[in-house]
Scaffold this motif. Structure first.
Motif, PDB file in Angstrom:
ATOM      1  N   ASP A   1       0.805  -1.262  -0.089  1.00 25.09           N
ATOM      2  CA  ASP A   1      -0.072   0.031   0.093  1.00 25.09           C
ATOM      3  C   ASP A   1       0.625   1.194   0.093  1.00 25.09           C
ATOM      4  N   ILE A   2       1.931   1.355   0.838  1.00 28.87           N
ATOM      5  CA  ILE A   2       3.067   2.309   0.867  1.00 28.87           C
ATOM      6  C   ILE A   2       3.471   2.639  -0.701  1.00 28.87           C
ATOM      7  N   PHE A   3       3.981   1.565  -1.377  1.00 33.05           N
ATOM      8  CA  PHE A   3       4.255   1.507  -2.718  1.00 33.05           C
ATOM      9  C   PHE A   3       3.385   2.322  -3.659  1.00 33.05           C
ATOM     10  N   ALA A   4       2.294   1.606  -3.361  1.00 30.80           N
ATOM     11  CA  ALA A   4       1.124   2.072  -4.380  1.00 30.80           C
ATOM     12  C   ALA A   4       0.695   3.624  -4.193  1.00 30.80           C
ATOM     13  N   GLU A   5       0.474   4.069  -2.975  1.00 28.85           N
ATOM     14  CA  GLU A   5       0.007   5.139  -2.733  1.00 28.85           C
ATOM     15  C   GLU A   5       1.056   6.375  -2.674  1.00 28.85           C
ATOM     16  N   ARG A   6       2.342   6.080  -2.327  1.00 32.06           N
ATOM     17  CA  ARG A   6       3.523   7.042  -2.217  1.00 32.06           C
ATOM     18  C   ARG A   6       4.493   6.962  -2.902  1.00 32.06           C
ATOM     19  N   GLY A   7       4.642   5.937  -3.401  1.00 28.49           N
ATOM     20  CA  GLY A   7       5.866   5.402  -4.361  1.00 28.49           C
ATOM     21  C   GLY A   7       7.040   4.745  -3.644  1.00 28.49           C
ATOM     22  N   GLU A   8       8.040   4.241  -4.460  1.00 29.26           N
ATOM     23  CA  GLU A   8       9.133   3.536  -3.922  1.00 29.26           C
ATOM     24  C   GLU A   8      10.067   4.613  -3.104  1.00 29.26           C
ATOM     25  N   ALA A   9      10.252   5.756  -3.821  1.00 31.06           N
ATOM     26  CA  ALA A   9      11.017   6.733  -3.094  1.00 31.06           C
ATOM     27  C   ALA A   9      10.508   6.849  -1.667  1.00 31.06           C
ATOM     28  N   HIS A  10       9.353   7.123  -1.654  1.00 28.95           N
ATOM     29  CA  HIS A  10       8.946   7.520  -0.144  1.00 28.95           C
ATOM     30  C   HIS A  10       9.411   6.155   0.875  1.00 28.95           C
ATOM     31  N   PHE A  11       9.036   5.042   0.377  1.00 35.71           N
ATOM     32  CA  PHE A  11       9.394   3.825   0.987  1.00 35.71           C
ATOM     33  C   PHE A  11      11.011   3.762   1.550  1.00 35.71           C
ATOM     34  N   ARG A  12      11.709   3.984   0.645  1.00 38.88           N
ATOM     35  CA  ARG A  12      13.244   3.996   0.804  1.00 38.88           C
ATOM     36  C   ARG A  12      13.347   5.047   1.858  1.00 38.88           C
ATOM     37  N   ALA A  13      12.870   5.919   1.758  1.00 43.22           N
ATOM     38  CA  ALA A  13      13.061   7.236   2.652  1.00 43.22           C
ATOM     39  C   ALA A  13      12.823   6.902   4.208  1.00 43.22           C
ATOM     40  N   LEU A  14      11.649   6.113   4.157  1.00 48.11           N
ATOM     41  CA  LEU A  14      11.007   5.541   5.587  1.00 48.11           C
ATOM     42  C   LEU A  14      12.070   4.639   5.981  1.00 48.11           C
ATOM     43  N   GLU A  15      12.628   3.788   5.235  1.00 47.76           N
ATOM     44  CA  GLU A  15      13.630   2.731   5.498  1.00 47.76           C
ATOM     45  C   GLU A  15      14.936   3.269   6.123  1.00 47.76           C
ATOM     46  N   GLU A  16      15.429   4.386   5.253  1.00 44.89           N
ATOM     47  CA  GLU A  16      16.510   4.929   5.874  1.00 44.89           C
ATOM     48  C   GLU A  16      16.262   5.833   7.069  1.00 44.89           C
ATOM     49  N   GLU A  17      15.172   6.186   7.392  1.00 46.73           N
ATOM     50  CA  GLU A  17      14.869   6.954   8.786  1.00 46.73           C
ATOM     51  C   GLU A  17      14.744   5.888   9.923  1.00 46.73           C
ATOM     52  N   THR A  18      14.225   4.625   9.536  1.00 41.91           N
ATOM     53  CA  THR A  18      14.122   3.680  10.382  1.00 41.91           C
ATOM     54  C   THR A  18      15.358   3.110  10.764  1.00 41.91           C
ATOM     55  N   VAL A  19      16.429   2.828   9.741  1.00 42.92           N
ATOM     56  CA  VAL A  19      17.717   2.350  10.064  1.00 42.92           C
ATOM     57  C   VAL A  19      18.443   3.348  11.035  1.00 42.92           C
ATOM     58  N   ARG A  20      18.215   4.567  10.712  1.00 48.89           N
ATOM     59  CA  ARG A  20      18.836   5.757  11.392  1.00 48.89           C
ATOM     60  C   ARG A  20      18.415   5.839  12.996  1.00 48.89           C
ATOM     61  N   LEU A  21      17.388   5.640  13.179  1.00 48.70           N
ATOM     62  CA  LEU A  21      16.774   5.471  14.435  1.00 48.70           C
ATOM     63  C   LEU A  21      17.337   4.317  15.430  1.00 48.70           C
ATOM     64  N   LEU A  22      17.342   3.089  14.532  1.00 53.25           N
ATOM     65  CA  LEU A  22      17.855   1.727  15.358  1.00 53.25           C
ATOM     66  C   LEU A  22      19.147   1.980  15.377  1.00 53.25           C
ATOM     67  N   ALA A  23      20.019   2.899  14.575  1.00 58.56           N
ATOM     68  CA  ALA A  23      21.608   2.986  14.960  1.00 58.56           C
ATOM     69  C   ALA A  23      21.766   3.592  16.176  1.00 58.56           C
ATOM     70  N   LEU A  24      20.538   4.442  16.896  1.00 54.08           N
ATOM     71  CA  LEU A  24      20.740   5.030  18.270  1.00 54.08           C
ATOM     72  C   LEU A  24      20.813   3.985  19.118  1.00 54.08           C
ATOM     73  N   LYS A  25      20.211   2.776  19.097  1.00 51.25           N
ATOM     74  CA  LYS A  25      20.148   1.551  20.149  1.00 51.25           C
ATOM     75  C   LYS A  25      21.210   0.768  19.838  1.00 51.25           C
ATOM     76  N   SER A  26      21.779   0.086  20.962  1.00 49.77           N
ATOM     77  CA  SER A  26      22.969  -0.537  21.014  1.00 49.77           C
ATOM     78  C   SER A  26      22.524  -2.294  21.138  1.00 49.77           C
ATOM     79  N   GLY A  27      23.130  -2.862  20.496  1.00 47.20           N
ATOM     80  CA  GLY A  27      22.955  -4.635  20.884  1.00 47.20           C
ATOM     81  C   GLY A  27      21.614  -5.119  20.071  1.00 47.20           C
ATOM     82  N   THR A  28      21.353  -4.708  18.805  1.00 47.82           N
ATOM     83  CA  THR A  28      20.203  -5.064  17.962  1.00 47.82           C
ATOM     84  C   THR A  28      20.792  -5.636  16.875  1.00 47.82           C
TER      85      THR A  28
END
Length: 74
Positions: A47-74
């Motif tokens: 649905d994200i791909f269909a409604e907002r496109g791949e570029a938007h999904f990739r931006a969400l992925e990047e943001e998610t990985v950046r947030l996870l990088a603030l954690k340790s041991g995952t």
């Protein structure tokens, strides 16, 4: 710098399966970025791909990985 392990690769390559096994073996928490994205967005990845496109999904992925990088041991 965190001590996280991040697996990247093509869809269907086995990242989730290998990630779960690796996390168990290392005694770490396994985090599925797709699950985080769908929970945050309140809709499926197709649905994200269909409604907002791949570029938007990739931006969400990047943001998610950046947030996870603030954690340790995952």
């Amino acid at each position: 710098m965190s001590d996280n392990v991040i697996l990247v690769g093509f869809m269907g390559a086995g990242k989730s399966s290998v990630g779960r096994l690796l996390a168990r073996r290392l005694g770490r928490c396994f985090v599925e970025t797709d699950d985080m994205i769908t929970a945050r967005e309140g809709r499926s990845i197709p649905d994200i791909f269909a409604e907002r496109g791949e570029a938007h999904f990739r931006a969400l992925e990047e943001e998610t990985v950046r947030l996870l990088a603030l954690k340790s041991g995952t």
